[in-house]
Design a protein around this motif. Structure first.
Motif: not given
Length: 303
Positions: A170-173, A262-265, A268-270
């Protein structure tokens, strides 16, 4: 086998059990340390066995990411003073850079690599550092992660170095997620990353110890075997929660597990985050440090 006071002291440090019980355990186990730990656990005296041993050697554990490659190394020195020396710290960072650049297969291969930015091998550079600093210095171990997203964490100026390796979509940080997980690893030192890694041998050993504890408990000894098995099953869930990272309570929010955090964070970031691997190095872990008797040393010098 003769049991020494040092044996009793070592067992006490490993288990937190009183001296007399440690002495009894060693006597019952013919001096075998592992069997003595098991004996104490079966008697319900030791809640768990601290396998790592007494941490004694000095130096530094260091973790970093260089050009996308995650590296964690441990380099030992004789004293804490040298462990904080700027030249020593630079040497450790150079070892990490060498690991990142050369991708050595093992420690022997690393020692033959060209030390970062020089024509010397790591072995030769290590020898140079011994001459410059005046103490024995030794590169002890390393881990390298070329794939995925690696997040480093260093605790207490190099007492502990942790590397968390993630698969991120998802390209998240995912840096903050990785750092939170690394801090959890540094603090609680889980034996396993996930309950799927717990071997049948480990489970069988835990079951054996739990059943032995019940056999030694007057309130539990006469309960039906089926009841005991159900109790053991429940206690194994507690074992997972204490020993497996993803099943542990998250230190920043005890209402969720590390996996749930881990999964929820990530959501939330997409995106998504999966834990692929993690390494924790604690400086001097399992190395027995020479005990100095300063009174004797002074007496020798006075002669």
């Amino acid at each position: 086998m003769a049991i020494t006071a040092q044996d009793v002291k070592n067992l006490r440090e490993m288990t937190g059990v009183g001296m007399m019980d440690c002495k009894k355990a060693l006597a019952a186990s013919d001096g075998d340390m592992d069997k003595a730990i098991e004996w104490l656990r079966e008697k319900g005296l030791a809640a768990s066995a601290k396998k790592a041993g007494r941490i004694a050697a000095e130096g530094m554990a260091y973790s970093c990411v260089i050009d996308g490659v995650g590296v964690v190394v441990e380099v030992n020195a004789e004293t804490d003073f040298v462990g904080k020396n700027e030249k020593f710290v630079d040497f450790v960072k150079g070892v990490a850079a060498t690991v990142a650049a050369c991708a050595p297969a093992d420690l022997d291969a690393l020692m033959e690599c060209k030390y970062n930015g020089t024509d010397l091998t790591v072995t030769q550079q290590q020898q140079e550092m011994v001459l410059v600093i005046g103490e024995n210095i030794k590169v002890r171990r390393f881990a390298r992660f070329a794939d995925g997203v690696s997040v480093p964490y260093i605790h207490a100026g190099g007492k502990i170095g942790v590397m968390v390796n993630l698969e991120v979509t998802g390209g998240i940080d995912a840096t903050e997620i990785g750092k939170d997980m690394a801090m959890q690893i540094a603090a609680l030192n889980p034996r396993f990353l996930d309950k799927s890694q717990v071997t049948q041998e480990v489970l069988d050993e835990e079951k054996k110890i739990l059943l032995a504890q019940m056999a030694n408990d007057p309130k539990m000894a006469n309960k039906p075997d089926k009841v005991k098995e159900n109790i053991v099953a429940g206690k194994l869930n507690k074992f997972y929660a204490e020993n497996c990272l993803l099943q542990q309570a998250f230190v920043k929010d005890g209402d969720v597990t590390v996996e749930q955090y881990m999964n929820a964070a990530a959501k939330n970031l997409g995106g998504t985050v999966t834990l692929k691997d993690a390494v924790r190095f604690e400086k001097g872990e399992g190395i027995e440090k020479k005990q100095e008797n300063f009174a004797e040393e002074i007496a020798k010098l006075a002669k």
